[in-house]
Design an enzyme around this catalytic site. Structure first.
Site, PDB file in Angstrom:
ATOM      1  CD  GLU A  25      -1.208  -2.274   2.289  1.00  0.00           C
ATOM      2  OE1 GLU A  25      -2.400  -2.925   3.176  1.00  0.00           O
ATOM      3  OE2 GLU A  25      -0.427  -3.177   2.309  1.00  0.00           O
ATOM      4  CB  CYS A  75      -0.906  -0.677   5.306  1.00  0.00           C
ATOM      5  SG  CYS A  75       0.482  -1.031   4.858  1.00  0.00           S
ATOM      6  N   GLY A 127      14.516 -41.257   2.172  1.00  0.00           N
ATOM      7  CA  GLY A 127      13.934 -42.265   2.047  1.00  0.00           C
ATOM      8  C   GLY A 127      12.919 -42.577   2.134  1.00  0.00           C
TER       9      GLY A 127
END
Length: 320
Positions: free
Chosen positions: A66, A102, A262
């Site tokens: 943002e 933000c 394995g």
């Protein structure tokens, strides 16, 4: 629901929202290598059917998507922010970390609407960013392309929701279902598919094999034929168990784990339901005996199937 000239306006709005959210996802993916352990996030700012700003989270510790999107808005377009819609693939943060929240930035810009792909599972966010934006009187739509947004950050989501890394089981086998020749290593991958394995390693945080494989083959498990960082290497043993491995990964913020090794090691992860993806490379060779490949669990969804140099690589995911 509103109709004008027979057009379903809600459907048109949904199409528009998905269009710009797909752009968010494209941008977000650009941060794949540098943003971790933070999530990949993309943001797009739209006004009057025109993108006036966009950005993504480039690197951990630096500006979020943002922030970069608002910074890209040209001076002559600043006045359009009051009428703009902000699209972001992941819920805007609402806490002080290495950068300010933000959600506060979005509120300060006074945009008209915010469209969020999915909610952030991180405990310090988890709905708080959306609530903060709504409390400021800004319209918020959540869940646009939610599955795609969650899938992009599947490592981040698994890590925070399950307290363990995102697990990818990987092995190569012959057409008749063997992974080695009676305990002796067998060249199954081609030079090209081996390069793809190294690319996979560069994209994930950690890798593990069992003690027997480590002692028998001494695999380096690093990135030699691709560009990028090698995953952290671990070996399971009586002194270092799966739970200790998970605890170590959580402590070190290692959000993804490749399990090579394995049959016993791979089968133990399958039997315990500890997997998110399974990647199998099958070569068109028949050896008639050896160590059998792990038994695939039921309830898998085929993600992709590709053929390289005659070898088929199939990727599966656990059904949600």
């Amino acid at each position: 629901m509103y109709y004008i000239c027979g057009i379903d306006m809600m459907t048109e709005q949904q199409k528009t929202d998905e269009q710009y959210m797909r752009r968010c996802l494209q941008l977000a993916a650009c941060g794949r290598m540098e943003s971790r352990p933070n999530p990949m996030v993309g943001a797009v700012i739209v006004a009057h059917d025109r993108i006036i700003g966009e950005g993504y989270h480039i690197r951990c510790g630096e500006g979020h998507a943002e922030v970069n999107a608002f910074a890209s808005v040209k001076a002559e377009d600043e006045s359009l922010l009051k009428e703009a819609t902000v699209y972001v693939s992941l819920e805007p943060c609402a806490h002080y970390g290495k950068t300010p929240p933000c959600a506060d930035l979005i509120v300060s810009k006074g945009v008209r609407r915010v469209v969020v792909g999915c909610i952030d599972p991180f405990a310090k966010v988890k709905g708080r960013g959306i609530q903060k934006i709504q409390d400021a009187g800004i319209e918020v739509t959540v869940g646009v392309l939610e599955e795609e947004c969650r899938w992009l950050n599947r490592r981040f989501f698994t890590f925070h929701q399950k307290g363990r890394p995102y697990i990818i089981l990987k092995w190569a086998q012959t057409a008749d279902g063997y992974i080695d020749d009676h305990g002796h290593p067998l060249a199954i991958s081609t030079p090209f598919t081996r390069m793809l394995v190294h690319r996979l390693r560069a994209e994930e945080d950690a890798i593990v094999v069992g003690r027997v494989t480590d002692e028998r083959e001494h695999p380096s498990l690093n990135v030699r034929e691709w560009s990028g960082p090698s995953p952290e290497r671990f070996v399971l043993s009586h002194d270092f168990t799966t739970q200790q491995l998970f605890d170590t990964c959580y402590k070190r913020q290692l959000q993804s784990l490749i399990v090579e090794g394995g049959r016993r090691t791979l089968q133990s992860f399958i039997d315990d339901g500890l997997y998110d993806e399974i990647r199998i490379e099958t070569a068109p060779i028949v050896i008639g005996g050896g160590t059998e490949a792990p038994t695939l669990p039921t309830g898998l969804r085929l993600l992709s199937q590709e053929c390289y140099d005659g070898n088929i690589i199939r990727r599966y995911r656990m059904l949600l």
